[in-house]
Design an enzyme around this catalytic site. Structure first.
Site, mmCIF file in Angstrom:
data_model
loop_
_atom_site.group_PDB
_atom_site.id
_atom_site.type_symbol
_atom_site.label_atom_id
_atom_site.label_comp_id
_atom_site.label_asym_id
_atom_site.label_seq_id
_atom_site.Cartn_x
_atom_site.Cartn_y
_atom_site.Cartn_z
ATOM 1 N N ASN A 131 7.265 -4.937 -14.756
ATOM 2 C CA ASN A 131 8.641 -5.395 -14.546
ATOM 3 C C ASN A 131 9.634 -4.603 -15.381
ATOM 4 O O ASN A 131 10.690 -4.208 -14.873
ATOM 5 C CB ASN A 131 8.750 -6.894 -14.853
ATOM 6 C CG ASN A 131 7.876 -7.726 -13.930
ATOM 7 O OD1 ASN A 131 7.349 -7.201 -12.941
ATOM 8 N ND2 ASN A 131 7.704 -8.997 -14.244
ATOM 9 N N THR A 176 53.139 6.986 9.392
ATOM 10 C CA THR A 176 52.773 5.578 9.226
ATOM 11 C C THR A 176 52.558 5.073 10.636
ATOM 12 O O THR A 176 53.221 5.552 11.574
ATOM 13 C CB THR A 176 53.888 4.759 8.531
ATOM 14 O OG1 THR A 176 55.048 4.776 9.361
ATOM 15 C CG2 THR A 176 54.239 5.307 7.162
ATOM 16 N N HIS A 177 51.605 4.167 10.812
ATOM 17 C CA HIS A 177 51.228 3.679 12.149
ATOM 18 C C HIS A 177 50.814 4.826 13.063
ATOM 19 O O HIS A 177 50.945 4.719 14.282
ATOM 20 C CB HIS A 177 52.376 2.897 12.805
ATOM 21 C CG HIS A 177 53.032 1.899 11.899
ATOM 22 N ND1 HIS A 177 52.612 0.596 11.790
ATOM 23 C CD2 HIS A 177 54.066 2.024 11.023
ATOM 24 C CE1 HIS A 177 53.373 -0.040 10.908
ATOM 25 N NE2 HIS A 177 54.256 0.807 10.419
ATOM 26 N N SER A 298 28.418 21.338 23.030
ATOM 27 C CA SER A 298 27.968 20.320 23.976
ATOM 28 C C SER A 298 26.868 20.917 24.849
ATOM 29 O O SER A 298 26.894 22.106 25.155
ATOM 30 C CB SER A 298 29.145 19.881 24.834
ATOM 31 O OG SER A 298 28.683 19.383 26.077
ATOM 32 N N LYS A 304 33.205 23.078 24.681
ATOM 33 C CA LYS A 304 33.369 22.108 23.596
ATOM 34 C C LYS A 304 33.024 22.663 22.218
ATOM 35 O O LYS A 304 32.091 23.414 22.032
ATOM 36 C CB LYS A 304 32.484 20.877 23.843
ATOM 37 C CG LYS A 304 32.955 19.973 24.949
ATOM 38 C CD LYS A 304 34.337 19.380 24.731
ATOM 39 C CE LYS A 304 34.362 18.350 23.635
ATOM 40 N NZ LYS A 304 33.663 17.123 24.023
ATOM 41 N N GLU A 311 32.441 13.322 12.066
ATOM 42 C CA GLU A 311 32.020 12.106 12.769
ATOM 43 C C GLU A 311 30.797 11.474 12.104
ATOM 44 O O GLU A 311 30.708 10.250 11.964
ATOM 45 C CB GLU A 311 31.718 12.416 14.238
ATOM 46 C CG GLU A 311 32.987 12.732 15.022
ATOM 47 C CD GLU A 311 32.711 13.251 16.427
ATOM 48 O OE1 GLU A 311 33.620 13.190 17.243
ATOM 49 O OE2 GLU A 311 31.591 13.724 16.700
ATOM 50 N N LYS A 346 14.796 -0.852 -3.521
ATOM 51 C CA LYS A 346 14.646 0.602 -3.565
ATOM 52 C C LYS A 346 15.080 1.319 -2.300
ATOM 53 O O LYS A 346 15.854 2.279 -2.348
ATOM 54 C CB LYS A 346 13.210 0.969 -3.930
ATOM 55 C CG LYS A 346 13.047 0.805 -5.413
ATOM 56 C CD LYS A 346 11.663 0.862 -5.919
ATOM 57 C CE LYS A 346 11.592 -0.002 -7.147
ATOM 58 N NZ LYS A 346 11.796 -1.450 -6.880
HETATM 59 N N1 ARG Z 1 6.643 -2.258 -7.053
HETATM 60 C C1 ARG Z 1 7.285 -3.254 -7.835
HETATM 61 C C2 ARG Z 1 8.811 -3.189 -7.597
HETATM 62 O O1 ARG Z 1 9.269 -2.246 -7.101
HETATM 63 C C3 ARG Z 1 7.005 -3.060 -9.275
HETATM 64 C C4 ARG Z 1 7.069 -4.310 -10.096
HETATM 65 C C5 ARG Z 1 5.933 -5.197 -9.800
HETATM 66 N N2 ARG Z 1 5.878 -6.311 -10.654
HETATM 67 C C6 ARG Z 1 5.164 -7.388 -10.321
HETATM 68 N N3 ARG Z 1 5.181 -8.361 -11.139
HETATM 69 N N4 ARG Z 1 4.506 -7.449 -9.206
HETATM 70 O O2 ARG Z 1 9.526 -4.106 -7.877
#
Ligand code: ARG
Length: 479
Positions: A131, A176-177, A298, A304, A311, A346
């Site tokens: 953690n 503006t607008h 295109s 084009k 975009e 992530k």
């Molecule tokens: N892969 C986990 C994450 O991205 C790592 C932490 C995992 N901790 C646990 N107590 N299972 O959060």
């Protein structure tokens, strides 16, 4: 009591060179193999493997500190650090590939280390939890990425300044607008984006400052009984401070949310500029010509030339907003401290930084190669009565109250609309039928150049005012 390092005793259960990922590092408490679908569902290595460098750096610093504190032996620390370096090398030269069955990058590297160096590898996780480890890795990964994003943003900033320097006198309509409003210059217009970008870079720096705290030592949630030197780890890894509460240390993701939110605002700015470039490169506006290398064609229409970069930037802005909402939603309902929901942070944050990193060089290149059609810009400013305010201001200077002057100028505009001409095309005689205050100097007073040159107040489009603004802006980031 703080556990101190004791001379190594042989662990009879340890087998050197066991297959790295064959067993879960937490298997002790379990009597069954993990269900295959659960394994796949639980695993994050497919997307967190990209943090391998940070994981190795963090683990090496942790091991060095454990040895310095007498918690593991110097020999073990050396084996760990060398082992981690060999893993790093093997990943980078393709000899070691990530095992998709591994639970995550942290488990993968630790298991691989133990397979390579035996018992010493099993001592690495002393006083640490995944953690606080993942919190550390993510902070380090994002800090590394932020510095790449920052240079890309400063590059874009400096390209914009260069275009502004070239276009101090390029008169165009301000809108503006989306209706022509008053004459400005292209430099003045683009300096608005320079201001936005300056705030973006400032926000990035501000959020990196808070990201720059080191969470190791928070343990799983409640710190640790080992006498870790958290400041030493922070210094070793280049952090400017440490987190101050172990629960917060493992469960804070504000830094990821702040970064994504800052990136969302940044993309919103690029998206607005993209929208303008899309309009400006249309035949209807024709203010700019995009370089062939930054446009696409295109498959059916041979003529084009499309502004795809702009975009895509406008479109990808939505992706970054999506990441922000994902992160905020993941975090909003989880009790302290770590919960597995947080693994969902992530892909969202990585997609946000990847999107911005992809966008920056393409967008900056599109701008730096874009041709500005100065004549077309000026021509557009000459139509649309963009000098009607200046006509009113002229009458004010001759003594008329502004509201009455506004009325006179408005009537003159209506007359011109009927005659299909512009204010400058009227003769003095015609003008005099609207107000006896008008004299020959009116033509000079409402010429486009005067309209722009007279707006000298700070923040306004007069060339010398904008030139000063450009130099002040360049000094902000030492460009
Ligand atoms: N892969 C986990 C994450 O991205 C790592 C932490 C995992 N901790 C646990 N107590 N299972 O959060």
């Amino acid at each position: 009591m703080t556990p101190q390092y004791k001379p190594e005793t042989t662990d009879s259960t340890s087998v050197k060179n066991e297959p790295a990922q064959s067993a879960k590092l937490w298997a002790g408490r379990f009597s069954k193999e993990t269900n295959a679908a659960v394994n796949a569902y639980n695993s994050s290595i497919a997307f967190d493997a990209r943090m391998y460098k940070q994981d190795i750096r963090g683990s090496s610093a942790h091991a060095r500190m454990l040895a310095a504190q007498g918690i593991i032996s110097l020999e073990d620390a050396k084996l760990i650090v060398d082992g981690l370096n060999s893993i790093l090398q093997d990943i980078e030269n393709g000899k070691l590939s990530f095992d998709p069955l591994a639970e995550d990058i942290h488990m993968f590297i630790e298991a691989e280390l133990t397979a390579r160096i035996g018992d010493a590898g099993k001592r690495l996780h002393t006083g640490r939890s995944r953690n606080d480890q993942v919190a550390l890795d993510l902070r380090m990964y994002l800090l590394d990425t932020v510095s790449i994003i920052r240079s890309g943003m400063v590059e874009l900033y400096s390209v914009l300044l260069d275009i502004c320097r070239e276009n101090l006198e390029t008169i165009m309509p301000g809108y503006t607008h989306l209706q022509r409003a008053q004459p400005i210059t292209m430099a003045h217009h683009l300096m608005a984006y320079v201001e936005m970008l300056a705030r973006d870079i400032d926000r990035l720096d501000d959020c990196s400052r808070r990201m720059n705290t080191m969470p190791l030592g928070s343990g799983a949630l409640a710190g640790t009984t080992y006498d870790l030197d958290r400041h030493a780890v922070a210094a070793d890894l280049g952090f400017s401070g440490i987190t101050m509460n172990s629960l917060d240390g493992v469960s804070d993701r504000d830094y990821a949310i702040e970064l994504t939110s800052m990136l969302a605002i940044f993309m919103m700015h690029l998206s607005r500029l993209s929208e303008e470039i899309i309009l400006w490169s249309s035949q209807e506006f024709a203010f700019v010509d995009l370089d062939d290398a930054y446009s696409t064609g295109s498959s059916i229409m041979p003529q084009k030339k499309n502004p795809d970069i702009a975009e895509l930037t406008r479109g990808k802005t939505g992706r970054v907003y999506g990441s922000l909402i994902t992160l905020l939603t993941v975090m909003k309902g989880i009790p302290l401290a770590y919960n597995k929901d947080m693994q969902e942070d992530k892909e969202a944050i990585f997609d946000a930084v990847d999107t911005v990193l992809m966008c920056l060089p393409a967008f900056t290149g599109m701008l730096s190669t874009m041709k500005i059609k100065k004549d077309r810009c000026r021509q557009a400013a000459a139509g649309g009565f963009t000098n009607a305010t200046d006509l009113a201001d002229y009458l004010v200077k001759k003594g008329l109250p502004f509201r009455s002057a506004h009325e006179v100028s408005g009537r003159m505009v209506r007359y011109c609309v009927e005659k299909s001409c512009s204010l400058d095309d009227l003769s003095l005689e015609e003008m005099l039928t609207f107000s006896g205050l008008i004299e020959q100097d009116i033509f000079e007073a409402i010429s486009l150049d005067t309209c722009v040159r007279q707006r000298r107040i700070v923040g306004a489009p007069a060339p010398e005012t904008v030139a000063a603004a450009i130099e002040a802006a360049a000094a902000r980031f030492a460009i």
